[in-house]
Design a protein around this motif. Structure first.
Motif, PDB file in Angstrom:
ATOM      1  N   ASP A 157      43.543  45.929  63.252  1.00  0.00           N
ATOM      2  CA  ASP A 157      42.801  47.135  62.870  1.00  0.00           C
ATOM      3  C   ASP A 157      41.537  46.744  62.109  1.00  0.00           C
ATOM      4  OD1 ASP A 157      44.749  48.694  63.997  1.00  0.00           O
ATOM      5  OD2 ASP A 157      45.802  49.053  62.095  1.00  0.00           O
ATOM      6  N   ALA A 158      40.431  47.319  62.502  1.00  0.00           N
ATOM      7  CA  ALA A 158      39.148  46.993  61.881  1.00  0.00           C
ATOM      8  C   ALA A 158      38.820  48.008  60.802  1.00  0.00           C
ATOM      9  CB  ALA A 158      38.052  46.949  62.932  1.00  0.00           C
ATOM     10  N   ASP A 159      39.538  47.965  59.680  1.00  0.00           N
ATOM     11  CA  ASP A 159      39.196  48.873  58.591  1.00  0.00           C
ATOM     12  C   ASP A 159      38.095  48.238  57.735  1.00  0.00           C
ATOM     13  OD1 ASP A 159      40.696  46.907  57.402  1.00  0.00           O
ATOM     14  OD2 ASP A 159      41.804  48.263  56.091  1.00  0.00           O
ATOM     15  N   ASN A 160      37.490  49.045  56.870  1.00  0.00           N
ATOM     16  CA  ASN A 160      36.332  48.584  56.106  1.00  0.00           C
ATOM     17  C   ASN A 160      36.661  47.473  55.115  1.00  0.00           C
ATOM     18  OD1 ASN A 160      34.612  50.255  57.454  1.00  0.00           O
ATOM     19  ND2 ASN A 160      34.718  51.895  55.957  1.00  0.00           N
ATOM     20  N   SER A 161      37.832  47.516  54.513  1.00  0.00           N
ATOM     21  CA  SER A 161      38.149  46.452  53.552  1.00  0.00           C
ATOM     22  C   SER A 161      38.248  45.102  54.258  1.00  0.00           C
ATOM     23  CB  SER A 161      39.437  46.772  52.796  1.00  0.00           C
ATOM     24  OG  SER A 161      40.504  46.985  53.697  1.00  0.00           O
ATOM     25  N   LYS A 162      38.796  45.077  55.467  1.00  0.00           N
ATOM     26  CA  LYS A 162      38.842  43.842  56.248  1.00  0.00           C
ATOM     27  C   LYS A 162      37.427  43.429  56.659  1.00  0.00           C
ATOM     28  CE  LYS A 162      42.270  43.220  59.000  1.00  0.00           C
ATOM     29  NZ  LYS A 162      43.192  43.346  60.130  1.00  0.00           N
ATOM     30  N   ALA A 163      36.615  44.409  56.998  1.00  0.00           N
ATOM     31  CA  ALA A 163      35.231  44.128  57.390  1.00  0.00           C
ATOM     32  C   ALA A 163      34.451  43.513  56.228  1.00  0.00           C
ATOM     33  CB  ALA A 163      34.550  45.411  57.866  1.00  0.00           C
ATOM     34  N   PHE A 164      34.685  43.996  55.014  1.00  0.00           N
ATOM     35  CA  PHE A 164      33.987  43.434  53.859  1.00  0.00           C
ATOM     36  C   PHE A 164      34.412  41.987  53.615  1.00  0.00           C
ATOM     37  CE2 PHE A 164      33.609  47.953  51.946  1.00  0.00           C
ATOM     38  CZ  PHE A 164      32.564  48.238  52.804  1.00  0.00           C
ATOM     39  N   ALA A 165      35.688  41.714  53.780  1.00  0.00           N
ATOM     40  CA  ALA A 165      36.173  40.338  53.606  1.00  0.00           C
ATOM     41  C   ALA A 165      35.572  39.417  54.667  1.00  0.00           C
ATOM     42  CB  ALA A 165      37.693  40.301  53.663  1.00  0.00           C
ATOM     43  N   ILE A 166      35.513  39.889  55.899  1.00  0.00           N
ATOM     44  CA  ILE A 166      34.916  39.102  56.991  1.00  0.00           C
ATOM     45  C   ILE A 166      33.428  38.870  56.714  1.00  0.00           C
ATOM     46  CG2 ILE A 166      34.327  39.139  59.463  1.00  0.00           C
ATOM     47  CD1 ILE A 166      37.254  38.587  58.951  1.00  0.00           C
ATOM     48  N   ALA A 167      32.738  39.889  56.191  1.00  0.00           N
ATOM     49  CA  ALA A 167      31.308  39.743  55.877  1.00  0.00           C
ATOM     50  C   ALA A 167      31.094  38.701  54.793  1.00  0.00           C
ATOM     51  CB  ALA A 167      30.728  41.089  55.445  1.00  0.00           C
ATOM     52  N   PHE A 168      31.974  38.681  53.785  1.00  0.00           N
ATOM     53  CA  PHE A 168      31.857  37.669  52.731  1.00  0.00           C
ATOM     54  C   PHE A 168      32.039  36.275  53.313  1.00  0.00           C
ATOM     55  CE2 PHE A 168      33.460  34.842  49.491  1.00  0.00           C
ATOM     56  CZ  PHE A 168      32.621  35.091  48.427  1.00  0.00           C
ATOM     57  N   ILE A 169      33.069  36.108  54.138  1.00  0.00           N
ATOM     58  CA  ILE A 169      33.334  34.796  54.739  1.00  0.00           C
ATOM     59  C   ILE A 169      32.173  34.375  55.637  1.00  0.00           C
ATOM     60  CG2 ILE A 169      34.828  33.578  56.376  1.00  0.00           C
ATOM     61  CD1 ILE A 169      37.144  35.303  55.217  1.00  0.00           C
ATOM     62  N   ALA A 170      31.632  35.318  56.399  1.00  0.00           N
ATOM     63  CA  ALA A 170      30.512  34.997  57.284  1.00  0.00           C
ATOM     64  C   ALA A 170      29.263  34.650  56.486  1.00  0.00           C
ATOM     65  CB  ALA A 170      30.232  36.168  58.215  1.00  0.00           C
ATOM     66  N   GLY A 171      29.021  35.348  55.386  1.00  0.00           N
ATOM     67  CA  GLY A 171      27.874  35.011  54.541  1.00  0.00           C
ATOM     68  C   GLY A 171      28.043  33.651  53.902  1.00  0.00           C
ATOM     69  N   PHE A 172      29.270  33.324  53.548  1.00  0.00           N
ATOM     70  CA  PHE A 172      29.549  32.025  52.924  1.00  0.00           C
ATOM     71  C   PHE A 172      29.418  30.895  53.932  1.00  0.00           C
ATOM     72  CE2 PHE A 172      32.281  28.643  51.315  1.00  0.00           C
ATOM     73  CZ  PHE A 172      31.836  28.550  50.006  1.00  0.00           C
ATOM     74  N   SER A 173      29.874  31.130  55.157  1.00  0.00           N
ATOM     75  CA  SER A 173      29.848  30.084  56.180  1.00  0.00           C
ATOM     76  C   SER A 173      29.183  30.610  57.435  1.00  0.00           C
ATOM     77  CB  SER A 173      31.270  29.610  56.488  1.00  0.00           C
ATOM     78  OG  SER A 173      31.242  28.655  57.513  1.00  0.00           O
TER      79      SER A 173
END
Length: 191
Positions: A157-173
């Motif tokens: 499920d693509a909820d916003n809290s998961k999306a924010f975590a993915i965005a942090f990881i993508a920004g980091f790496s």
């Protein structure tokens, strides 16, 4: 009656100037070089540490601004984060903010690693470079969010809290996002 004023002592005599065209003796040149090296090294270390300190303060200020933006987004919202529309302004600002936070942490981490190298100031010499790196690092967060919403990146499920975590990881790496994009492009060519 006035006491006679003493005259100042004459300045110490200077050694005679060397004739033009003649170099100082070898021993004198060596002494001059040895005297200037510690000072040059100390100046280089001072410059490197000053630049590193400025860049870390820039990153800390950026992280603070992003955190304040996130607090403002959540405090002014009427609905919980999970109910924000997928492509709404709040969600996109949240994704961008978390991507920027990840990029800021990545930049700070790489600055820490570059401080051990002797020419850290030559590698990242300017606070503007550091700031732009952190801001542009948020773009992979948006790209990862687009992958998540388009189901290219399938994490349930693509909820916003998961999306924010993915965005942090993508920004980091950001390399991780590039690898996913290259994999997806390779699958598209194979079809």
């Amino acid at each position: 009656m006035r006491a006679p004023e003493e005259e100042p002592a004459p300045p110490p005599a200077r050694p005679p100037a060397e004739p033009a065209g003649e170099a100082p003796p070898r021993r004198a040149r060596r002494r001059l070089a040895l005297r200037s090296r510690p000072r040059d090294r100390a100046d280089s270390v001072n410059t490197s540490s000053r630049l590193l300190r400025e860049q870390l303060w820039t990153l800390a200020l950026l992280a603070l601004v992003v955190l304040l933006l996130l607090v403002a987004l959540t405090a002014t919202a009427r609905a919980p984060v999970q109910q924000w529309p997928a492509w709404g302004v709040r969600t996109l600002l949240g994704v961008f903010s978390f991507g920027a936070l990840g990029a800021t942490f990545s930049a700070a981490r790489s600055l820490k690693g570059s401080s051990r190298r002797p020419r850290a100031h030559a590698q990242v010499s300017d606070a503007r470079v550091t700031l732009s790196r952190a801001v542009l690092g948020a773009l992979p967060g948006l790209a990862a969010y687009a992958f998540l919403q388009s189901r290219v990146l399938n994490l349930g499920d693509a909820d916003n809290s998961k999306a924010f975590a993915i965005a942090f990881i993508a920004g980091f790496s950001e390399r991780l996002v590039l690898k996913v994009a290259e994999t997806f492009a390779g699958e598209q060519r194979a079809r």
